[in-house]
Design a protein around this motif. Structure first.
Motif, PDB file in Angstrom:
ATOM      1  N   ASN A 119       0.813  -1.214   0.000  1.00  0.00           N
ATOM      2  CA  ASN A 119       0.000   0.000   0.000  1.00  0.00           C
ATOM      3  C   ASN A 119       0.848   1.266   0.000  1.00  0.00           C
ATOM      4  O   ASN A 119       0.462   2.279  -0.597  1.00  0.00           O
ATOM      5  CB  ASN A 119      -0.932  -0.006   1.212  1.00  0.00           C
ATOM      6  CG  ASN A 119      -2.075  -0.983   1.047  1.00  0.00           C
ATOM      7  OD1 ASN A 119      -2.447  -1.334  -0.069  1.00  0.00           O
ATOM      8  ND2 ASN A 119      -2.624  -1.447   2.145  1.00  0.00           N
ATOM      9  N   VAL A 120       2.005   1.226   0.650  1.00  0.00           N
ATOM     10  CA  VAL A 120       2.879   2.408   0.665  1.00  0.00           C
ATOM     11  C   VAL A 120       3.431   2.684  -0.729  1.00  0.00           C
ATOM     12  O   VAL A 120       3.470   3.843  -1.174  1.00  0.00           O
ATOM     13  CB  VAL A 120       4.020   2.215   1.683  1.00  0.00           C
ATOM     14  CG1 VAL A 120       5.075   3.300   1.525  1.00  0.00           C
ATOM     15  CG2 VAL A 120       3.471   2.232   3.102  1.00  0.00           C
ATOM     16  N   THR A 121       3.848   1.650  -1.434  1.00  0.00           N
ATOM     17  CA  THR A 121       4.355   1.861  -2.803  1.00  0.00           C
ATOM     18  C   THR A 121       3.255   2.366  -3.720  1.00  0.00           C
ATOM     19  O   THR A 121       3.498   3.201  -4.597  1.00  0.00           O
ATOM     20  CB  THR A 121       4.951   0.555  -3.356  1.00  0.00           C
ATOM     21  OG1 THR A 121       4.004  -0.521  -3.184  1.00  0.00           O
ATOM     22  CG2 THR A 121       6.240   0.198  -2.649  1.00  0.00           C
ATOM     23  N   ARG A 122       2.038   1.893  -3.510  1.00  0.00           N
ATOM     24  CA  ARG A 122       0.916   2.412  -4.302  1.00  0.00           C
ATOM     25  C   ARG A 122       0.651   3.877  -3.997  1.00  0.00           C
ATOM     26  O   ARG A 122       0.371   4.673  -4.899  1.00  0.00           O
ATOM     27  CB  ARG A 122      -0.345   1.585  -4.014  1.00  0.00           C
ATOM     28  CG  ARG A 122      -0.330   0.189  -4.620  1.00  0.00           C
ATOM     29  CD  ARG A 122      -1.532  -0.618  -4.152  1.00  0.00           C
ATOM     30  NE  ARG A 122      -1.573  -1.932  -4.772  1.00  0.00           N
ATOM     31  CZ  ARG A 122      -2.387  -2.910  -4.389  1.00  0.00           C
ATOM     32  NH1 ARG A 122      -3.211  -2.715  -3.371  1.00  0.00           N
ATOM     33  NH2 ARG A 122      -2.375  -4.076  -5.003  1.00  0.00           N
ATOM     34  N   ALA A 123       0.728   4.230  -2.714  1.00  0.00           N
ATOM     35  CA  ALA A 123       0.511   5.620  -2.326  1.00  0.00           C
ATOM     36  C   ALA A 123       1.583   6.529  -2.920  1.00  0.00           C
ATOM     37  O   ALA A 123       1.282   7.628  -3.411  1.00  0.00           O
ATOM     38  CB  ALA A 123       0.495   5.738  -0.801  1.00  0.00           C
ATOM     39  N   LEU A 124       2.821   6.087  -2.904  1.00  0.00           N
ATOM     40  CA  LEU A 124       3.906   6.901  -3.470  1.00  0.00           C
ATOM     41  C   LEU A 124       3.784   7.008  -4.982  1.00  0.00           C
ATOM     42  O   LEU A 124       4.170   8.026  -5.565  1.00  0.00           O
ATOM     43  CB  LEU A 124       5.256   6.299  -3.081  1.00  0.00           C
ATOM     44  CG  LEU A 124       5.647   6.487  -1.609  1.00  0.00           C
ATOM     45  CD1 LEU A 124       6.925   5.737  -1.288  1.00  0.00           C
ATOM     46  CD2 LEU A 124       5.818   7.976  -1.291  1.00  0.00           C
ATOM     47  N   ARG A 125       3.253   5.990  -5.603  1.00  0.00           N
ATOM     48  CA  ARG A 125       3.011   6.087  -7.046  1.00  0.00           C
ATOM     49  C   ARG A 125       1.995   7.192  -7.344  1.00  0.00           C
ATOM     50  O   ARG A 125       2.175   7.982  -8.274  1.00  0.00           O
ATOM     51  CB  ARG A 125       2.491   4.758  -7.574  1.00  0.00           C
ATOM     52  CG  ARG A 125       2.170   4.799  -9.067  1.00  0.00           C
ATOM     53  CD  ARG A 125       1.341   3.617  -9.511  1.00  0.00           C
ATOM     54  NE  ARG A 125       0.975   3.711 -10.902  1.00  0.00           N
ATOM     55  CZ  ARG A 125       0.097   2.936 -11.500  1.00  0.00           C
ATOM     56  NH1 ARG A 125      -0.513   1.982 -10.817  1.00  0.00           N
ATOM     57  NH2 ARG A 125      -0.192   3.077 -12.769  1.00  0.00           N
ATOM     58  N   SER A 126       0.917   7.251  -6.540  1.00  0.00           N
ATOM     59  CA  SER A 126      -0.081   8.311  -6.735  1.00  0.00           C
ATOM     60  C   SER A 126       0.520   9.677  -6.444  1.00  0.00           C
ATOM     61  O   SER A 126       0.241  10.650  -7.146  1.00  0.00           O
ATOM     62  CB  SER A 126      -1.287   8.062  -5.826  1.00  0.00           C
ATOM     63  OG  SER A 126      -1.911   6.826  -6.122  1.00  0.00           O
TER      64      SER A 126
END
Length: 670
Positions: free
Chosen positions: A432-439
């Protein structure tokens, strides 16, 4: 023998037998035995017993010697049967058996009884059943989703928590998310979010921090935000409150323009919350008040009707809207005896899970922002509960796609927190953190902070993860960073020791998602000639050529884009031809998907710059397909197809001249 007593003619005996089964069935072996012997049928029959039809049923006595009326006896029996069904529904086989009896249509009636333990059992059954996807639509159809939303406002912390846990599973269905927002559940969830966050973070609002939070400058303000303690994070997006003598009250406003109107003020008060199973903590009561709108500003869609009225929760159920402390403590003790002790942050886990699911619908993001939930979510990134942090990061990944929400995230110091979380090891959290940083990387200000905090290197390090989902998410985040910063990152990519080699190694992954993300990242890196040469040395051309034969519509656009980017060098184009990548790419043109046609035409054009590849294109039947592309509505496809045909034609003309054959049309003489 106990199962047979559930069918006894005396209601009190049936209730006592069901009570025994409810306790025994907490053991897996006992649950399995009841399911195998069809013990559920008698329990479901008892659950459906109507207290109003208790004529002829004699009274009874309690274990303490009290007298029970006939109606109370029936309710007690139904309550015991409900607890037994709840215990059995924990098993997947039990939930499978319940489908045969259509129990869900009976549960709404049980919620009207003035029995907290029965209501707890009903919500517990829903919580277990909603783990199965096939139950979710049924729960929505019979109106139980609305009941769960109303129980979020129950005075009992346990019933609130259980209802939230059930909604956390049910809100995976879009219809349930829509109903939750329409019935005011989103505001209640934000109230609970603030309430459960209050013990961990102090609310301290100052004009100085207001200017930092709402300022447009990120670079200068970031250092100030990083110096703030965890305890002061809730106030970062709320402004201009007066610090009164009573430090338990603060007033939060959604933006810096309080006088403009159109917003909502939130008054926070602390009061004692009754809970016998967890440490007593202050409860936050939120009252939203609309300011007079002097500028005619329209409220965002979904933000209307924000007044929180607890009495709405009890209009359809058998509870009084106000209970005194003695009654509340007695109820909590009873619910604890049946449901077990509550874990620390159990309610917060459920609330953050629901919010994560709710913001998966883009229409709900604006409503969440209007309720000032962003600063609370950012603050919870420092929470000690890993599950809470993971779900908050998942929610931020959805809301950060909206530019304004991402700006609030940056201003609140959320990006450094997310980058710091990359050093954790829990798979669900890292995903979820990598997804958040992608956004976040789509926003230039957020990307600047991410790069300043060494986020690119940390993302790259997770390409070594054993979890394919984390690999794909990290590669996708890297790709977004490289796409936003087309210049200036080439040297940084080369400085990552073994980084390019690691990325090329992902082309051997069995996961299609990892392959797609790796191809997308390679397409960005190959823009730099030096990086392209390094990738070629590590065998990127061979790996990409092997992938060209895969018949996967998800992978093909990214693969074609990667090949097109690598063929910026004619030498690389020749290597692709010799590796056998040309003929499979021609077949990509047979699809009607424009997302595949565009990068494929670009790749074929660059490959056609080498004469050897032109021969392969002609032999593979590319000419008719390219001629068809000339009628495409996409100008990029038209131009690339025309250039590719021209290169093939020029090679044919040169061969004709070499053999002494006069061509029908010579462009050099026209």
């Amino acid at each position: 023998a106990v199962q047979q007593l559930v069918q006894h003619r005396e209601v009190q005996v049936r209730g006592l037998a069901a009570s025994v089964l409810g306790r025994v069935c907490r053991l897996p072996a006992a649950r399995s035995a009841v399911i195998k012997t069809d013990g559920l049928s008698a329990l479901v029959e008892l659950v459906r017993l109507d207290p109003n039809s208790s004529t002829g049923v004699g009274g009874g006595v309690t274990a303490a010697g009290g007298v029970l009326s006939a109606v109370q006896m029936v309710v007690a029996a139904v309550e015991a049967a409900g607890r037994a069904v709840w215990a059995i529904s924990v098993a997947a086989a039990g939930r499978e058996e319940l489908l045969k009896y259509d129990l869900l249509s009976t549960l709404p009636l049980l919620l009207h009884y003035e029995s907290p333990a029965l209501q707890q059992a009903v919500i517990g059954i829903l919580h277990q059943c909603l783990a199965e996807e096939r139950y979710r639509e049924q729960v929505e159809e019979v109106g139980l989703s609305s009941a769960l939303v109303r129980f979020l406002q129950d005075p009992s912390l346990r019933l609130q928590c259980l209802a939230a846990q059930a909604l956390a599973r049910g809100s995976k269905l879009e219809a349930t998310r829509t109903r939750l927002v329409e019935e005011g559940g989103l505001e209640v969830l934000v109230k609970l979010l603030v309430q459960e966050s209050a013990p961990y973070y102090h609310v301290r609002v100052t004009h100085r921090r207001q200017s930092h939070y709402h300022g447009s400058s990120v670079g200068g303000d970031l250092a100030a935000f990083q110096d703030l303690r965890k305890g002061s994070m809730l106030d970062e997006a709320n402004a201009a409150a007066n610090t009164s003598e009573n430090q338990s009250q603060s007033q939060l406003k959604p933006d810096g323009n309080q006088n403009a109107g159109g917003g909502h003020s939130v008054s926070i008060n602390t009061e004692k919350r009754v809970s016998t199973s967890s440490p007593r903590r202050p409860s936050v009561v939120i009252e939203h008040k609309e300011h007079q709108n002097t500028e005619g500003t329209d409220k965002p869609e979904g933000a209307s009707g924000l007044s929180f009225k607890p009495e709405r929760a009890y209009s359809n159920f058998g509870f009084k809207s106000v209970v005194n402390n003695e009654e509340a403590e007695a109820r909590e003790a009873l619910l604890e005896e049946e449901g077990g002790p509550m874990r620390e942050s159990e309610l917060l886990e459920a609330v953050t899970a629901i919010l994560w699911h709710v913001v998966c619908s883009p229409a709900n993001v604006e409503a969440l922002k209007a309720l000032n939930a962003m600063p609370v979510l950012v603050a919870l990134l420092d929470h000690s509960n890993e599950k809470v942090v993971s779900q908050v990061a998942g929610a931020l990944a959805e809301v950060a796609v909206v530019a304004e929400c991402c700006g609030l995230l940056v201003a609140g110091g959320g990006v450094p927190k997310l980058v710091a979380l990359l050093r954790r090891t829990a798979p669900h959290l890292l995903l979820n953190v990598t997804r958040a940083l992608r956004s976040c990387a789509r926003n230039s200000a957020a990307l600047a902070v991410l790069l300043e905090q060494d986020g690119l290197r940390l993302l790259w390090s997770h390409l070594k993860s054993s979890d394919h989902r984390i690999q794909a998410s990290a590669a996708s985040a890297i790709c977004t960073c490289l796409h936003q910063q087309k210049s200036g990152l080439a040297e940084e990519v080369r400085s990552l020791g073994g980084g390019i080699e690691l990325l090329v190694a992902l082309l051997e992954s069995p996961s299609e998602a990892v392959l797609s993300a790796a191809c997308a990242a390679i397409a960005r890196i190959a823009v730099d000639p030096r990086n392209l040469a390094i990738m070629t040395d590590y065998g990127a051309v061979t790996c990409l050529s092997r992938l060209a034969v895969r018949e996967n519509s998800t992978l093909r656009p990214f693969l074609a884009e990667a090949i097109a980017a690598c063929c910026i060098s004619r030498d690389t184009g020749l290597l692709f031809g010799r590796a056998g990548a040309v003929a499979p790419l021609v077949q990509y043109l047979e699809t009607s998907d424009s997302q595949i046609r565009r990068p494929t035409c670009r790749a074929l054009y660059r490959l056609s710059l080498e004469p050897e590849n032109c021969v392969t294109l002609h032999q593979s039947g590319a000419v008719p397909l390219l001629l068809e592309m000339l009628s495409s509505s996409d100008e990029v496809v038209q131009e690339a197809a025309a250039d590719c045909l021209r290169n093939i034609r020029l090679l044919a003309l040169r061969r004709c001249k070499g053999r002494g054959v006069k061509p029908i049309y010579d462009p050099d003489k026209s």
